[in-house]
Design a protein around this motif. Sequence first.
Motif, PDB file in Angstrom:
ATOM      1  N   THR A 106     -37.897  97.668   6.567  1.00  0.00           N
ATOM      2  CA  THR A 106     -38.090  96.445   5.884  1.00  0.00           C
ATOM      3  C   THR A 106     -37.252  96.558   4.447  1.00  0.00           C
ATOM      4  N   THR A 107     -37.137  95.727   3.832  1.00  0.00           N
ATOM      5  CA  THR A 107     -36.240  95.997   2.670  1.00  0.00           C
ATOM      6  C   THR A 107     -36.338  94.965   1.578  1.00  0.00           C
ATOM      7  N   PRO A 108     -36.650  95.444   0.123  1.00  0.00           N
ATOM      8  CA  PRO A 108     -36.702  94.505  -0.854  1.00  0.00           C
ATOM      9  C   PRO A 108     -35.398  94.015  -1.533  1.00  0.00           C
ATOM     10  N   SER A 109     -34.607  94.601  -1.125  1.00  0.00           N
ATOM     11  CA  SER A 109     -32.857  94.296  -1.558  1.00  0.00           C
ATOM     12  C   SER A 109     -32.359  93.109  -1.244  1.00  0.00           C
ATOM     13  N   ILE A 110     -32.160  92.422  -2.244  1.00  0.00           N
ATOM     14  CA  ILE A 110     -31.536  90.804  -1.853  1.00  0.00           C
ATOM     15  C   ILE A 110     -29.946  91.280  -1.120  1.00  0.00           C
ATOM     16  N   ASN A 111     -29.449  92.224  -1.616  1.00  0.00           N
ATOM     17  CA  ASN A 111     -28.099  92.355  -0.935  1.00  0.00           C
ATOM     18  C   ASN A 111     -28.315  92.775   0.599  1.00  0.00           C
ATOM     19  N   ASP A 112     -29.332  93.144   1.099  1.00  0.00           N
ATOM     20  CA  ASP A 112     -29.657  93.323   2.508  1.00  0.00           C
ATOM     21  C   ASP A 112     -29.731  92.187   3.276  1.00  0.00           C
ATOM     22  N   TYR A 113     -29.825  90.818   2.715  1.00  0.00           N
ATOM     23  CA  TYR A 113     -30.047  89.705   3.543  1.00  0.00           C
ATOM     24  C   TYR A 113     -28.839  88.993   3.358  1.00  0.00           C
ATOM     25  N   LYS A 114     -28.404  88.477   4.631  1.00  0.00           N
ATOM     26  CA  LYS A 114     -27.265  87.946   4.928  1.00  0.00           C
ATOM     27  C   LYS A 114     -27.483  86.224   5.191  1.00  0.00           C
ATOM     28  N   TYR A 115     -28.627  86.017   5.705  1.00  0.00           N
ATOM     29  CA  TYR A 115     -28.837  84.419   6.089  1.00  0.00           C
ATOM     30  C   TYR A 115     -30.034  83.913   5.357  1.00  0.00           C
ATOM     31  N   TRP A 116     -29.867  82.749   4.854  1.00  0.00           N
ATOM     32  CA  TRP A 116     -30.903  82.259   3.867  1.00  0.00           C
ATOM     33  C   TRP A 116     -31.092  80.769   4.277  1.00  0.00           C
ATOM     34  N   GLY A 117     -32.501  80.413   3.903  1.00  0.00           N
ATOM     35  CA  GLY A 117     -32.803  78.959   4.179  1.00  0.00           C
ATOM     36  C   GLY A 117     -32.394  78.176   2.928  1.00  0.00           C
ATOM     37  N   GLN A 118     -32.744  76.804   2.930  1.00  0.00           N
ATOM     38  CA  GLN A 118     -32.243  76.143   1.770  1.00  0.00           C
ATOM     39  C   GLN A 118     -33.421  76.182   0.969  1.00  0.00           C
ATOM     40  N   GLY A 119     -34.530  76.563   0.995  1.00  0.00           N
ATOM     41  CA  GLY A 119     -35.698  76.664   0.064  1.00  0.00           C
ATOM     42  C   GLY A 119     -36.699  75.691   0.088  1.00  0.00           C
ATOM     43  N   THR A 120     -37.945  75.955  -0.255  1.00  0.00           N
ATOM     44  CA  THR A 120     -39.069  74.791  -0.375  1.00  0.00           C
ATOM     45  C   THR A 120     -39.647  74.947  -1.905  1.00  0.00           C
ATOM     46  N   GLN A 121     -39.628  74.172  -2.648  1.00  0.00           N
ATOM     47  CA  GLN A 121     -40.324  73.982  -3.956  1.00  0.00           C
ATOM     48  C   GLN A 121     -41.871  74.122  -3.924  1.00  0.00           C
ATOM     49  N   VAL A 122     -42.565  75.032  -4.655  1.00  0.00           N
ATOM     50  CA  VAL A 122     -43.930  75.300  -4.936  1.00  0.00           C
ATOM     51  C   VAL A 122     -44.117  75.035  -6.287  1.00  0.00           C
ATOM     52  N   THR A 123     -45.106  74.198  -6.593  1.00  0.00           N
ATOM     53  CA  THR A 123     -45.346  73.930  -8.059  1.00  0.00           C
ATOM     54  C   THR A 123     -46.776  74.059  -8.131  1.00  0.00           C
ATOM     55  N   VAL A 124     -47.324  74.952  -8.995  1.00  0.00           N
ATOM     56  CA  VAL A 124     -48.799  75.099  -9.398  1.00  0.00           C
ATOM     57  C   VAL A 124     -49.094  74.846 -10.608  1.00  0.00           C
ATOM     58  N   SER A 125     -49.974  73.752 -10.724  1.00  0.00           N
ATOM     59  CA  SER A 125     -50.301  73.106 -12.087  1.00  0.00           C
ATOM     60  C   SER A 125     -51.600  73.926 -12.598  1.00  0.00           C
ATOM     61  N   SER A 126     -51.809  74.077 -13.831  1.00  0.00           N
ATOM     62  CA  SER A 126     -52.871  74.726 -14.493  1.00  0.00           C
ATOM     63  C   SER A 126     -54.025  73.733 -14.690  1.00  0.00           C
TER      64      SER A 126
END
Length: 126
Positions: A106-126
């Motif tokens: 496993t790895t926490p380093s962003i530089n180790d990741y080559k492929y990325w998705g487009q992202g999904t928005q998560v919004t948490v209201s208080s």
Amino acid sequence: QVQLVESGGGLVQAGDSLRLSCVASGDTSSPYVMGWFRQAPGKDREFIASISWNGRHTYYRDYVRDRFTISKDNGRNVVYLEMNRLKPEDTAVYYCAASSVIGLITTPSINDYKYWGQGTQVTVSS
């Protein structure tokens, strides 16, 4: 080449739960380490969790360890991020990523990741 598509984001209230999904397609036969990252407005992209190619090993950022769970279904090429007891500070765009670096568990380093998705928005209201 691997293509990643996230889904499952949305607008929720503090304390609610969400499950994000990331579907991989393309060359899914390789042993990728999979990770979840997030990026809040005006902040850097940060590591959340990662999982080994066989699903046996996981690694979490400390402040989500007791609330988030990463898992994967190799048969369906899907990685999940189960998020519980959500807080307003969890609001961000969540990204799925794949690393093809040889030898990683496993790895926490962003530089180790080559492929990325487009992202999904998560919004948490208080």
